[in-house]
Design a protein around this motif. Structure first.
Motif, PDB file in Angstrom:
ATOM      1  N   THR A 184       9.747   4.754  -4.544  1.00 42.40           N
ATOM      2  CA  THR A 184       8.419   4.675  -5.162  1.00 42.40           C
ATOM      3  C   THR A 184       7.519   3.739  -4.369  1.00 42.40           C
ATOM      4  OG1 THR A 184       9.366   5.130  -7.332  1.00 42.40           O
ATOM      5  CG2 THR A 184       7.198   4.109  -7.299  1.00 42.40           C
ATOM      6  N   ARG A 185       8.056   2.607  -3.955  1.00 41.41           N
ATOM      7  CA  ARG A 185       7.277   1.640  -3.177  1.00 41.41           C
ATOM      8  C   ARG A 185       6.905   2.213  -1.799  1.00 41.41           C
ATOM      9  NH1 ARG A 185       3.455  -1.173  -2.190  1.00 41.41           N
ATOM     10  NH2 ARG A 185       3.680  -3.097  -1.038  1.00 41.41           N
ATOM     11  N   LEU A 186       7.846   2.943  -1.172  1.00 37.45           N
ATOM     12  CA  LEU A 186       7.563   3.570   0.116  1.00 37.45           C
ATOM     13  C   LEU A 186       6.483   4.647  -0.017  1.00 37.45           C
ATOM     14  CD1 LEU A 186      11.179   3.871   1.548  1.00 37.45           C
ATOM     15  CD2 LEU A 186       9.359   2.363   2.386  1.00 37.45           C
ATOM     16  N   ASP A 187       6.539   5.406  -1.113  1.00 40.85           N
ATOM     17  CA  ASP A 187       5.497   6.411  -1.373  1.00 40.85           C
ATOM     18  C   ASP A 187       4.131   5.741  -1.477  1.00 40.85           C
ATOM     19  OD1 ASP A 187       7.517   8.311  -1.492  1.00 40.85           O
ATOM     20  OD2 ASP A 187       7.427   8.559  -3.672  1.00 40.85           O
ATOM     21  N   GLU A 188       4.101   4.618  -2.175  1.00 37.98           N
ATOM     22  CA  GLU A 188       2.849   3.872  -2.351  1.00 37.98           C
ATOM     23  C   GLU A 188       2.332   3.362  -1.001  1.00 37.98           C
ATOM     24  OE1 GLU A 188       1.674  -0.375  -4.319  1.00 37.98           O
ATOM     25  OE2 GLU A 188       3.057   0.896  -5.448  1.00 37.98           O
ATOM     26  N   LEU A 189       3.234   2.823  -0.172  1.00 38.45           N
ATOM     27  CA  LEU A 189       2.837   2.339   1.154  1.00 38.45           C
ATOM     28  C   LEU A 189       2.289   3.469   2.011  1.00 38.45           C
ATOM     29  CD1 LEU A 189       5.761  -0.088   2.078  1.00 38.45           C
ATOM     30  CD2 LEU A 189       3.387  -0.702   1.548  1.00 38.45           C
ATOM     31  N   LYS A 190       2.916   4.627   1.941  1.00 36.83           N
ATOM     32  CA  LYS A 190       2.454   5.748   2.748  1.00 36.83           C
ATOM     33  C   LYS A 190       1.062   6.186   2.294  1.00 36.83           C
ATOM     34  CE  LYS A 190       3.412  10.332   4.448  1.00 36.83           C
ATOM     35  NZ  LYS A 190       4.303  11.468   4.447  1.00 36.83           N
ATOM     36  N   ARG A 191       0.834   6.279   0.989  1.00 40.86           N
ATOM     37  CA  ARG A 191      -0.490   6.659   0.497  1.00 40.86           C
ATOM     38  C   ARG A 191      -1.554   5.666   0.962  1.00 40.86           C
ATOM     39  NH1 ARG A 191       2.695   8.401  -3.936  1.00 40.86           N
ATOM     40  NH2 ARG A 191       2.458   6.401  -4.994  1.00 40.86           N
ATOM     41  N   GLN A 192      -1.206   4.378   0.969  1.00 42.59           N
ATOM     42  CA  GLN A 192      -2.148   3.359   1.446  1.00 42.59           C
ATOM     43  C   GLN A 192      -2.430   3.542   2.939  1.00 42.59           C
ATOM     44  OE1 GLN A 192      -0.278  -0.353   0.413  1.00 42.59           O
ATOM     45  NE2 GLN A 192      -0.784  -0.160  -1.747  1.00 42.59           N
ATOM     46  N   GLU A 193      -1.404   3.839   3.721  1.00 43.82           N
ATOM     47  CA  GLU A 193      -1.575   4.033   5.154  1.00 43.82           C
ATOM     48  C   GLU A 193      -2.406   5.285   5.428  1.00 43.82           C
ATOM     49  OE1 GLU A 193      -0.840   3.296   9.393  1.00 43.82           O
ATOM     50  OE2 GLU A 193      -1.268   2.158   7.585  1.00 43.82           O
ATOM     51  N   VAL A 194      -2.163   6.356   4.689  1.00 45.63           N
ATOM     52  CA  VAL A 194      -2.953   7.577   4.862  1.00 45.63           C
ATOM     53  C   VAL A 194      -4.420   7.289   4.527  1.00 45.63           C
ATOM     54  CG1 VAL A 194      -3.373   9.904   3.939  1.00 45.63           C
ATOM     55  CG2 VAL A 194      -1.047   9.198   4.553  1.00 45.63           C
ATOM     56  N   ALA A 195      -4.666   6.536   3.471  1.00 46.16           N
ATOM     57  CA  ALA A 195      -6.046   6.177   3.108  1.00 46.16           C
ATOM     58  C   ALA A 195      -6.688   5.340   4.215  1.00 46.16           C
ATOM     59  CB  ALA A 195      -6.068   5.415   1.785  1.00 46.16           C
ATOM     60  N   ARG A 196      -5.935   4.422   4.801  1.00 45.57           N
ATOM     61  CA  ARG A 196      -6.450   3.593   5.897  1.00 45.57           C
ATOM     62  C   ARG A 196      -6.804   4.461   7.105  1.00 45.57           C
ATOM     63  NH1 ARG A 196      -5.014   0.856  10.585  1.00 45.57           N
ATOM     64  NH2 ARG A 196      -3.001   1.893  10.703  1.00 45.57           N
ATOM     65  N   LEU A 197      -5.930   5.403   7.430  1.00 42.28           N
ATOM     66  CA  LEU A 197      -6.178   6.286   8.566  1.00 42.28           C
ATOM     67  C   LEU A 197      -7.388   7.186   8.310  1.00 42.28           C
ATOM     68  CD1 LEU A 197      -2.522   7.270   9.493  1.00 42.28           C
ATOM     69  CD2 LEU A 197      -3.988   5.566  10.584  1.00 42.28           C
ATOM     70  N   ARG A 198      -7.534   7.637   7.078  1.00 42.54           N
ATOM     71  CA  ARG A 198      -8.701   8.456   6.745  1.00 42.54           C
ATOM     72  C   ARG A 198      -9.989   7.657   6.912  1.00 42.54           C
ATOM     73  NH1 ARG A 198      -5.948  11.446   1.594  1.00 42.54           N
ATOM     74  NH2 ARG A 198      -5.042  13.152   2.781  1.00 42.54           N
ATOM     75  N   MET A 199      -9.949   6.380   6.547  1.00 37.66           N
ATOM     76  CA  MET A 199     -11.127   5.527   6.737  1.00 37.66           C
ATOM     77  C   MET A 199     -11.434   5.378   8.225  1.00 37.66           C
ATOM     78  SD  MET A 199     -10.876   2.595   3.727  1.00 37.66           S
ATOM     79  CE  MET A 199     -10.840   1.357   4.939  1.00 37.66           C
ATOM     80  N   LEU A 200     -10.393   5.231   9.055  1.00 31.26           N
ATOM     81  CA  LEU A 200     -10.597   5.134  10.502  1.00 31.26           C
ATOM     82  C   LEU A 200     -11.222   6.416  11.054  1.00 31.26           C
ATOM     83  CD1 LEU A 200      -7.284   3.424  11.703  1.00 31.26           C
ATOM     84  CD2 LEU A 200      -9.566   2.416  11.631  1.00 31.26           C
ATOM     85  N   ILE A 201     -10.714   7.551  10.594  1.00 36.08           N
ATOM     86  CA  ILE A 201     -11.254   8.832  11.046  1.00 36.08           C
ATOM     87  C   ILE A 201     -12.706   8.979  10.614  1.00 36.08           C
ATOM     88  CG2 ILE A 201     -11.106  11.343  10.713  1.00 36.08           C
ATOM     89  CD1 ILE A 201      -8.030  10.960  10.616  1.00 36.08           C
TER      90      ILE A 201
END
Length: 133
Positions: free
Chosen positions: A67-84
């Protein structure tokens, strides 16, 4: 008396220089909270890690860790989307191929932005390994 680290003391790791360094550190920290995975990590050799054999152990970690890893991945995807988005805003070109931009981020499976799977761990390990070869 030789200098040593106190049991339980957090050792400060140097910055890897990777643009996903914080994500990498967080994933490692969470994985090390799982006793089974930590033991496998400590006994694995570098070839087992690089080959993806260690990634298959992800299926055996606790629900809390997943569950924690899923949360970290969603945060990283959101960060990458902001970069894009920032890159798109700076270029102001509507002909940008979003999938091509996402493929630049080889440290996670962007096809599945919601859950952290063995493929994500494998991709993270391979991205870090490729950086240091």
């Amino acid at each position: 008396k030789a200098e040593g680290h106190v049991e339980g003391e957090k050792v400060e790791n140097p910055d890897t220089g990777l643009y996903y360094d914080e994500y990498l550190r967080q994933v490692i920290d969470v994985l090390e909270t799982d006793k089974h995975f930590r033991e496998k990590l400590q006994t694995a050799d570098i070839e087992e890690i690089k080959s993806g054999k260690l990634s298959r152990e992800l299926d055996l970690v606790s629900h809390h860790v997943r569950t924690r890893l899923d949360e970290l991945k969603r945060q990283e995807v959101a960060r990458l989307r902001m970069l894009i988005k920032a890159k798109m805003d700076s270029v102001q070109d509507t002909g940008i191929d979003h999938q091509a931009l996402l493929k630049q981020f080889e440290h996670l499976n962007h096809q599945n932005p919601d859950t952290f799977e063995p493929k994500d761990l494998d991709m993270l390990i391979k991205a870090v390994s490729a950086r240091y070869q």
